[in-house]
Design an enzyme around this catalytic site. Structure first.
Site, mmCIF file in Angstrom:
data_model
loop_
_atom_site.group_PDB
_atom_site.id
_atom_site.type_symbol
_atom_site.label_atom_id
_atom_site.label_comp_id
_atom_site.label_asym_id
_atom_site.label_seq_id
_atom_site.Cartn_x
_atom_site.Cartn_y
_atom_site.Cartn_z
ATOM 1 N N CYS A 1 5.855 -42.341 12.842
ATOM 2 C CA CYS A 1 6.395 -42.233 14.208
ATOM 3 C C CYS A 1 5.661 -43.151 15.195
ATOM 4 O O CYS A 1 4.487 -42.933 15.489
ATOM 5 C CB CYS A 1 6.265 -40.774 14.636
ATOM 6 S SG CYS A 1 6.448 -40.459 16.388
ATOM 7 N N CYS B 1 4.231 -41.354 18.228
ATOM 8 C CA CYS B 1 3.018 -40.593 17.891
ATOM 9 C C CYS B 1 1.796 -41.505 17.949
ATOM 10 O O CYS B 1 0.754 -41.130 18.474
ATOM 11 C CB CYS B 1 3.140 -39.976 16.499
ATOM 12 S SG CYS B 1 4.508 -38.802 16.337
#
Length: 106
Positions: free
Chosen positions: A29, A32
């Protein structure tokens, strides 16, 4: 941020009688990774709380149970109850994370 490695550990943490913050993330991600660049300073400012992270891909049933559709998401638990959920769409900047924490934790 400490890593959650089992469902049992997750259940134990969320039932504490003080607020616990859990970040759901995934290795693939990009948002993230971006959050990781600024979250340490925020954790420092909110150091009286315990912070954990859990890989959504390793525990998809927990993500589903707590309506974690997007990542990163930060959830606040106390006594087994979800008190707050910062959804991924609103977790793109330090300001958004701090605003959420101020609203939920003071």
């Amino acid at each position: 941020m400490k890593q959650i490695t089992s469902k049992e550990q997750f259940q134990e943490l969320i039932t504490q009688d003080q607020e616990v913050l859990i970040k759901f993330f995934a290795d693939w991600c990009p948002d993230c990774t971006r959050m990781n660049m600024f979250i340490d300073e925020i954790i420092g400012a909110y150091s009286k709380y315990d912070w954990y992270e859990i890989n959504k891909d390793e525990f998809p049933e927990l993500a589903e149970t707590y309506q974690v559709m997007g990542i990163p998401s930060i959830l606040i638990f106390k006594n087994g109850e979800k008190l707050g959920h910062l959804h991924s769409a609103n977790a793109k900047s330090p300001e958004q994370v701090i605003e959420f924490l101020q609203e939920k934790l003071g």
